[in-house]
Design a protein around this motif. Sequence first.
Motif, PDB file in Angstrom:
ATOM      1  N   ARG A  17      38.961  12.050  11.690  1.00  0.00           N
ATOM      2  CA  ARG A  17      38.656  12.190  13.116  1.00  0.00           C
ATOM      3  C   ARG A  17      37.395  11.423  13.505  1.00  0.00           C
ATOM      4  O   ARG A  17      37.290  10.909  14.619  1.00  0.00           O
ATOM      5  N   GLU A  18      36.445  11.343  12.576  1.00  0.00           N
ATOM      6  CA  GLU A  18      35.225  10.587  12.867  1.00  0.00           C
ATOM      7  C   GLU A  18      35.544   9.110  13.056  1.00  0.00           C
ATOM      8  O   GLU A  18      35.007   8.452  13.945  1.00  0.00           O
ATOM      9  N   ARG A  19      36.436   8.603  12.227  1.00  0.00           N
ATOM     10  CA  ARG A  19      36.836   7.199  12.339  1.00  0.00           C
ATOM     11  C   ARG A  19      37.571   6.948  13.662  1.00  0.00           C
ATOM     12  O   ARG A  19      37.342   5.945  14.340  1.00  0.00           O
ATOM     13  N   CYS A  20      38.445   7.872  14.017  1.00  0.00           N
ATOM     14  CA  CYS A  20      39.163   7.747  15.293  1.00  0.00           C
ATOM     15  C   CYS A  20      38.179   7.726  16.462  1.00  0.00           C
ATOM     16  O   CYS A  20      38.314   6.912  17.395  1.00  0.00           O
ATOM     17  N   ALA A  21      37.202   8.632  16.414  1.00  0.00           N
ATOM     18  CA  ALA A  21      36.211   8.695  17.499  1.00  0.00           C
ATOM     19  C   ALA A  21      35.362   7.430  17.541  1.00  0.00           C
ATOM     20  O   ALA A  21      35.041   6.922  18.638  1.00  0.00           O
ATOM     21  N   PHE A  22      35.005   6.910  16.368  1.00  0.00           N
ATOM     22  CA  PHE A  22      34.211   5.679  16.327  1.00  0.00           C
ATOM     23  C   PHE A  22      34.954   4.534  17.015  1.00  0.00           C
ATOM     24  O   PHE A  22      34.400   3.822  17.856  1.00  0.00           O
ATOM     25  N   PHE A  23      36.206   4.364  16.680  1.00  0.00           N
ATOM     26  CA  PHE A  23      36.975   3.251  17.243  1.00  0.00           C
ATOM     27  C   PHE A  23      37.186   3.405  18.742  1.00  0.00           C
ATOM     28  O   PHE A  23      37.081   2.433  19.492  1.00  0.00           O
ATOM     29  N   ILE A  24      37.480   4.625  19.173  1.00  0.00           N
ATOM     30  CA  ILE A  24      37.775   4.780  20.601  1.00  0.00           C
ATOM     31  C   ILE A  24      36.545   4.453  21.445  1.00  0.00           C
ATOM     32  O   ILE A  24      36.642   3.858  22.514  1.00  0.00           O
ATOM     33  N   HIS A  25      35.361   4.796  20.935  1.00  0.00           N
ATOM     34  CA  HIS A  25      34.156   4.533  21.731  1.00  0.00           C
ATOM     35  C   HIS A  25      33.649   3.108  21.568  1.00  0.00           C
ATOM     36  O   HIS A  25      32.772   2.679  22.324  1.00  0.00           O
ATOM     37  N   GLN A  26      34.228   2.357  20.625  1.00  0.00           N
ATOM     38  CA  GLN A  26      33.924   0.939  20.531  1.00  0.00           C
ATOM     39  C   GLN A  26      34.867   0.092  21.387  1.00  0.00           C
ATOM     40  O   GLN A  26      34.634  -1.093  21.582  1.00  0.00           O
ATOM     41  N   SER A  27      35.898   0.720  21.923  1.00  0.00           N
ATOM     42  CA  SER A  27      36.930  -0.024  22.629  1.00  0.00           C
ATOM     43  C   SER A  27      36.523  -0.347  24.069  1.00  0.00           C
ATOM     44  O   SER A  27      36.213   0.556  24.861  1.00  0.00           O
ATOM     45  N   VAL A  28      36.555  -1.627  24.400  1.00  0.00           N
ATOM     46  CA  VAL A  28      36.295  -2.058  25.772  1.00  0.00           C
ATOM     47  C   VAL A  28      37.399  -1.564  26.711  1.00  0.00           C
ATOM     48  O   VAL A  28      37.191  -1.419  27.911  1.00  0.00           O
ATOM     49  N   ALA A  29      38.579  -1.271  26.149  1.00  0.00           N
ATOM     50  CA  ALA A  29      39.704  -0.814  26.971  1.00  0.00           C
ATOM     51  C   ALA A  29      39.401   0.485  27.695  1.00  0.00           C
ATOM     52  O   ALA A  29      40.083   0.838  28.667  1.00  0.00           O
ATOM     53  N   LEU A  30      38.363   1.209  27.261  1.00  0.00           N
ATOM     54  CA  LEU A  30      38.003   2.447  27.962  1.00  0.00           C
ATOM     55  C   LEU A  30      37.591   2.180  29.407  1.00  0.00           C
ATOM     56  O   LEU A  30      37.643   3.088  30.248  1.00  0.00           O
ATOM     57  N   ALA A  31      37.175   0.964  29.696  1.00  0.00           N
ATOM     58  CA  ALA A  31      36.812   0.656  31.079  1.00  0.00           C
ATOM     59  C   ALA A  31      37.989   0.847  32.028  1.00  0.00           C
ATOM     60  O   ALA A  31      37.815   1.092  33.225  1.00  0.00           O
ATOM     61  N   THR A  32      39.204   0.754  31.494  1.00  0.00           N
ATOM     62  CA  THR A  32      40.404   0.966  32.317  1.00  0.00           C
ATOM     63  C   THR A  32      40.398   2.346  32.962  1.00  0.00           C
ATOM     64  O   THR A  32      40.916   2.532  34.069  1.00  0.00           O
ATOM     65  N   LEU A  33      39.797   3.324  32.287  1.00  0.00           N
ATOM     66  CA  LEU A  33      39.775   4.688  32.812  1.00  0.00           C
ATOM     67  C   LEU A  33      38.956   4.800  34.080  1.00  0.00           C
ATOM     68  O   LEU A  33      39.087   5.769  34.841  1.00  0.00           O
ATOM     69  N   LEU A  34      38.088   3.814  34.322  1.00  0.00           N
ATOM     70  CA  LEU A  34      37.207   3.874  35.488  1.00  0.00           C
ATOM     71  C   LEU A  34      37.867   3.322  36.753  1.00  0.00           C
ATOM     72  O   LEU A  34      37.298   3.435  37.845  1.00  0.00           O
ATOM     73  N   ASN A  35      39.035   2.717  36.622  1.00  0.00           N
ATOM     74  CA  ASN A  35      39.667   2.056  37.772  1.00  0.00           C
ATOM     75  C   ASN A  35      39.766   2.963  38.986  1.00  0.00           C
ATOM     76  O   ASN A  35      39.452   2.575  40.118  1.00  0.00           O
ATOM     77  N   THR A  36      40.231   4.197  38.768  1.00  0.00           N
ATOM     78  CA  THR A  36      40.449   5.099  39.903  1.00  0.00           C
ATOM     79  C   THR A  36      39.171   5.795  40.350  1.00  0.00           C
ATOM     80  O   THR A  36      39.163   6.463  41.384  1.00  0.00           O
ATOM     81  N   ARG A  37      38.093   5.637  39.587  1.00  0.00           N
ATOM     82  CA  ARG A  37      36.823   6.266  39.946  1.00  0.00           C
ATOM     83  C   ARG A  37      35.907   5.286  40.685  1.00  0.00           C
ATOM     84  O   ARG A  37      35.294   5.635  41.695  1.00  0.00           O
ATOM     85  N   ILE A  38      35.797   4.043  40.161  1.00  0.00           N
ATOM     86  CA  ILE A  38      34.829   3.098  40.730  1.00  0.00           C
ATOM     87  C   ILE A  38      35.475   1.787  41.158  1.00  0.00           C
ATOM     88  O   ILE A  38      34.788   0.881  41.639  1.00  0.00           O
ATOM     89  N   GLY A  39      36.803   1.687  40.984  1.00  0.00           N
ATOM     90  CA  GLY A  39      37.497   0.476  41.385  1.00  0.00           C
ATOM     91  C   GLY A  39      37.582  -0.547  40.261  1.00  0.00           C
ATOM     92  O   GLY A  39      36.755  -0.582  39.350  1.00  0.00           O
ATOM     93  N   TYR A  40      38.589  -1.390  40.369  1.00  0.00           N
ATOM     94  CA  TYR A  40      38.878  -2.351  39.306  1.00  0.00           C
ATOM     95  C   TYR A  40      37.713  -3.317  39.082  1.00  0.00           C
ATOM     96  O   TYR A  40      37.344  -3.609  37.937  1.00  0.00           O
ATOM     97  N   MET A  41      37.099  -3.839  40.175  1.00  0.00           N
ATOM     98  CA  MET A  41      36.080  -4.865  40.033  1.00  0.00           C
ATOM     99  C   MET A  41      34.838  -4.331  39.322  1.00  0.00           C
ATOM    100  O   MET A  41      34.296  -4.982  38.427  1.00  0.00           O
ATOM    101  N   GLU A  42      34.382  -3.150  39.727  1.00  0.00           N
ATOM    102  CA  GLU A  42      33.195  -2.601  39.072  1.00  0.00           C
ATOM    103  C   GLU A  42      33.503  -2.186  37.638  1.00  0.00           C
ATOM    104  O   GLU A  42      32.671  -2.345  36.739  1.00  0.00           O
ATOM    105  N   ALA A  43      34.719  -1.698  37.414  1.00  0.00           N
ATOM    106  CA  ALA A  43      35.131  -1.364  36.051  1.00  0.00           C
ATOM    107  C   ALA A  43      35.140  -2.623  35.186  1.00  0.00           C
ATOM    108  O   ALA A  43      34.775  -2.591  34.002  1.00  0.00           O
ATOM    109  N   ALA A  44      35.550  -3.746  35.766  1.00  0.00           N
ATOM    110  CA  ALA A  44      35.561  -5.002  35.023  1.00  0.00           C
ATOM    111  C   ALA A  44      34.151  -5.414  34.617  1.00  0.00           C
ATOM    112  O   ALA A  44      33.937  -5.979  33.541  1.00  0.00           O
TER     113      ALA A  44
END
Length: 466
Positions: free
Chosen positions: A393-420
Amino acid sequence: MNEFRTEKDSLGEVRVPRDAWYGAQTARAVSNFPISGRAPDKDFVLAHVRIKLAAARANCQPGWLPELKRDAIVAACEQILAGAHLDQFVVDRFQAGAGTSHNMNSNEVIANLANVALGGEKGRYSPVNPNDDVNMGQSTNDTIPTAIRLAVLAKLPRLVAAVRGMAGEFSRLAEREKDTVKSGRTHLQDAVPTTLGQEFDGYAWTLARCAAALEAVRPALCEIGLGGSAAGTGLNTSPDYPDRVAAELAALTGESIRAGQLVAQMQSMNDLARLSGEIRNLALELTRISNDLRLLASGPRTGLGEIQLPPVQPGSSIMPGKVNPVMFEMLNQVCFQVLGQDAAVSYMVQAGQLELNVMMPALGSALFDAMDWLTNAIDAATEKNLKGIVANRERCAFFIHQSVALATLLNTRIGYMEAAEVAKESEKTGRPVRDIVAQRALMDAAEFDALVLAAAHGVGSGGGGG
């Protein structure tokens, strides 16, 4: 001491081992076909003997098979079905077309057992004759395809149980790891969050569907052509024989055996092709799943390492401490071989000509191997590896928080451009999206973690796809 007895068939005299329960035609086949060194499949042998037993009962009517002969044939068959004399079925899997040699192997063994029980001698074939009595109303051409169908019906529950067992274990793992968030990967590149549980649940669902697809072929396999005799016309069969012998086989096997279209059941192996196709589909899915597990377990330091597979043997003769994912490597190998068996089945299914498919011995063997190999491989991989999987689980957590793809989660909160912009900063600096979001006061770390968990479960506002 003379180690042989002399018997005659339609071609002349043949030497037969004195202690053998088989006879001249079997001995000829042993001499003619020293091909693979493989004895016939056990389920196939037993299925063919059940046919002989059912035929004796169905033929016992006035003017056909007398009760004395019926009872002797039935008793001989019951001995074999109880496990005796299985070593007397000796014809190679690659033999005369259609399986005449195996049919006569069964006829001769059963006749000799029956005659000795009645006070006669091996090789004398009196009062029970292998052709006239044991084979009454039958032909190689209807008994062998029926025996193949009965054999795969016997193997099918074992294969389905193995598949369902693996599916059940994936379901258990899915529930256990339902909140183990990890990075999804598409195109082998970082993607939006998922959970280890969802990956496992996908495997479970796919395997359950494969098991159901295998079961769905069962009704077609229960339709037999026994009673068609040599060309599907029913020549030299006793009154109502097809229905009577089907009913006997249904009682012997517990399957819904019924007489099909006798000509078609001799010409066409379509139901066996359907079964082989579903076995192939299962092998393809198992290959994909095995590859995934090997990737997820890669490492331990320089790979993904999101799961750990139980060590079952040392992994290298030169590198100390190395452990390899050998059970799923084995399953891959079996699956590839099964794909080859399916290809062989496909070629042989279309090789039937006019009233008969003479490729049946090898066709049946290929199916038997595919079913047995997969059953054993699935069971072994489940028991020795799948049940002991540990999530890192530690390895899974490490990878997920290294992923730039997490910015996708911000689309509906701050908009695509700011998330980019957040994504670009993470890519440039190597800092986790979680830290950048907190620094910019877009949300605190705990809120972001909750957002990641919700996204991994597919909860949250939808946005554009891509």
